[in-house]
Design an enzyme around this catalytic site. Sequence first.
Site, short mmCIF file in Angstrom:
data_model
loop_
_atom_site.label_atom_id
_atom_site.label_comp_id
_atom_site.label_asym_id
_atom_site.label_seq_id
_atom_site.Cartn_x
_atom_site.Cartn_y
_atom_site.Cartn_z
N HIS A 363 -7.01 18.39 -4.42
CA HIS A 363 -7.32 17.03 -3.98
C HIS A 363 -8.67 17.02 -3.27
O HIS A 363 -9.16 18.04 -2.78
CB HIS A 363 -6.21 16.46 -3.10
N ASP A 373 -9.66 21.68 4.45
CA ASP A 373 -8.66 20.84 3.79
C ASP A 373 -9.30 19.54 3.33
O ASP A 373 -9.48 18.63 4.15
CB ASP A 373 -7.52 20.57 4.77
N GLU A 410 -4.11 12.51 -1.48
CA GLU A 410 -3.08 13.52 -1.19
C GLU A 410 -2.64 13.43 0.25
O GLU A 410 -1.45 13.61 0.56
CB GLU A 410 -3.63 14.92 -1.50
N GLU A 411 -3.59 13.19 1.16
CA GLU A 411 -3.26 13.21 2.58
C GLU A 411 -2.27 12.11 2.98
O GLU A 411 -1.61 12.21 4.00
CB GLU A 411 -4.54 13.08 3.42
N ASP A 439 -5.32 23.95 -2.64
CA ASP A 439 -5.57 22.89 -1.66
C ASP A 439 -6.61 23.42 -0.67
O ASP A 439 -7.81 23.30 -0.88
CB ASP A 439 -4.26 22.50 -0.99
N HIS A 524 -6.75 18.90 10.17
CA HIS A 524 -6.79 17.43 10.26
C HIS A 524 -7.55 16.91 11.48
O HIS A 524 -7.29 15.80 11.94
CB HIS A 524 -5.36 16.85 10.25
#
Length: 721
Positions: A363, A373, A410-411, A439, A524
């Site tokens: 993604h 990420d 995706e998140e 990922d 994140h």
Amino acid sequence: MRPPLPPKHPHAHRAVLCFLSLVLLFFFLLYLSLTPSRKKPSPLPSPPPSSRNAPADSLSDPHRLFLSLSPGANASIAAHLRTLTLRPHLAGTPSAAHAASYVLAHLRSAGLRTLVADYYPLLSYPASASLALLRPDGALLRPLPLAEPADPEAAAVPPYHAYSPSGAAMAPGVFINYGREEDYRALDRLGVDVKGCVVIVRRGGGYRGAVVVRAAARGAVAVLMFKAADRGGVERGTVLLGGVGDPLTPGWAAPSAAAAPDDGGGERLDADEEEVRRRFPKIPSMPVAEAVAMEILRTLGGPPMPRAWRDALPLAEDSGVGPGPTLVNLTYQEDKKLAKIQNVFGVIRGSEEPDRYVILGNHRDAWTFGAVDPNSGTAALLDVARHYGSLLRSGWRPRRTIILCSWEAEEFGMIGSTEWVEQNLGKLTSMAVTYLNVDCAVQGDGFFAGATPQLDKLLVQVTKQIQDPDLEGRTVYDSWAANNEGISKIERLARADSDFSAFLHHAGIPSVDLYYGEAFAGYHTAFDSYKWMIEHGDPSFHRHVAIAELWGLLGLRLADDPVLPFDYLSYSTQLHVDNFGTVNLVEACRKTGVNRFILVSSILVNGAAMGQILNPAYIILNVFGLTLIAKLQAEQYIRRSGINYTIIRPGGLRDEPATGSIIMEPEDTLYEGSISRDQVAEVAVGSLFCPDAFYKVVEIVSRSEAPKRPVSDLFAAVRQS
């Protein structure tokens, strides 16, 4: 690859064709595996002798050429990552569209045929939020910041929880540690009730959505979540419940336009329908910095905080858990809307089996800058595309079709990949060979992999052909095994936190997930930046190169090998847990005098006798893996053993807390439905000393409309045939 909208309930003839095709394919592959190939490989130009990897005699010409292209790849991967992470690119925003254009351009420049699939799912963004600490009488003590200290320029979206509902609360605060059931039991022993309170919880108690659901079930009115030792980073994330994909189109693809059906758009559920409302928590939640959480916790009174809760936090020894006496005043306004997302594809058509697909996916969207990420994986994907493009220019064509996929959203809950799988489910279940996922390609040191068992042997073979990026003279396999006490530790992908989920859990496609580094402290947060990667994660980008080599070579083996390199002996070994493992436990019970056995099995184990042989779930689980057949054999052994048994057959297992009440039926009754793992555990424990559960086989699912009943009453109502 974009057929019309699939029906919600597949027709029987499609299931028949799928079943027969898979059975015929199995026996065809078995025949080929016993027959030596007479076809000579097509000639290719001699590759440069600069590969640092496996000996030449262990690789075919295109595979050797693929690896020979790695020198200098670290520089190109670093350049991709630098460009992709110049700005945050949250799904559904203009910056996400820029990232999509970048990936599309580089797939095209590599010589691949490119496609774009647009969808308009329901996404969730923050509109406004506030937080303040009040005196017991409601007077303002001080406002509390919600900004991320690590992002002083506010470049990224403010920290928030996607799909958290709008709401406001002014209530005493209570600290609930990780928000697990054991933490609530500890509060019960202290005489503390969270009903009507704002709970403060630290990350580490499982999926954040499940933590919010547990708090709501206990009567809390809002949740503030922080990460210990966050160094100023605040973790964003989703709290979507009930699986993956767009909440408004469960089981079918989100439309490619925002318009309503009457205006040319596709079908969607209404946001106020119960099926949709179940996907969202009932109370608001927000992430906060550790420093903000500590400001609140230091004002709490009540019983003393358990020492184990306090040790890792900057709190005084006499800190309490609450409630109060101070009040927490919280407001949150959500902005839910249909937003455009784009999946980008690069396709290399197969020369001999073009209708068989080897799919590589990553993604592209990120909560912040996304250096780990997910764009460490995106940069690796583009390098794989560059290598494949070089092979194409040399005259190579894969035997089977290769599809490189760049997903969006995706998140928010694996939305981009799920919508595409739902849209193409009929083709994918019969034509997809495997899905290879990357990922977070690099988030630290040490190689990690997850796979379905038939891919274990191939994964080991490929890791033996790639040079370890950190240790000279060792392969990836050498270090992988050394770090796991001499074995290659392969995870089984039971989690649903990346894009393999729809492929594996919904379509039943064999899958792999690859990455370096077990965890990343800046997950994140604004720390997920190119700066972190070049200073800490992979300064030389050699781990990125290793992942690209592993990923690309796996794709080549699966696309080029005349016989698919699946090892079902390995798969059958895994099934020993369901059958022979149970047999061994029964025999151990006999030897030690234990006369009570609880087995958790599955609905549909006797699907053939139930007339469910065309049920897609029965087909997917049995054509290759024979999972349900192994479980049925284990059940039959227990029933013949003479031991006092209870066999519990749950529906599809969910990791979230319960959202409905338990339905219990006699054996061979239920053929669909799902249930929380927590509820399965409740039934299993409740059956231990319940006479009405003795010598019974029951099937369980949960439904929102069902009345809540004690487990003993549920067993009493079931009559064993």
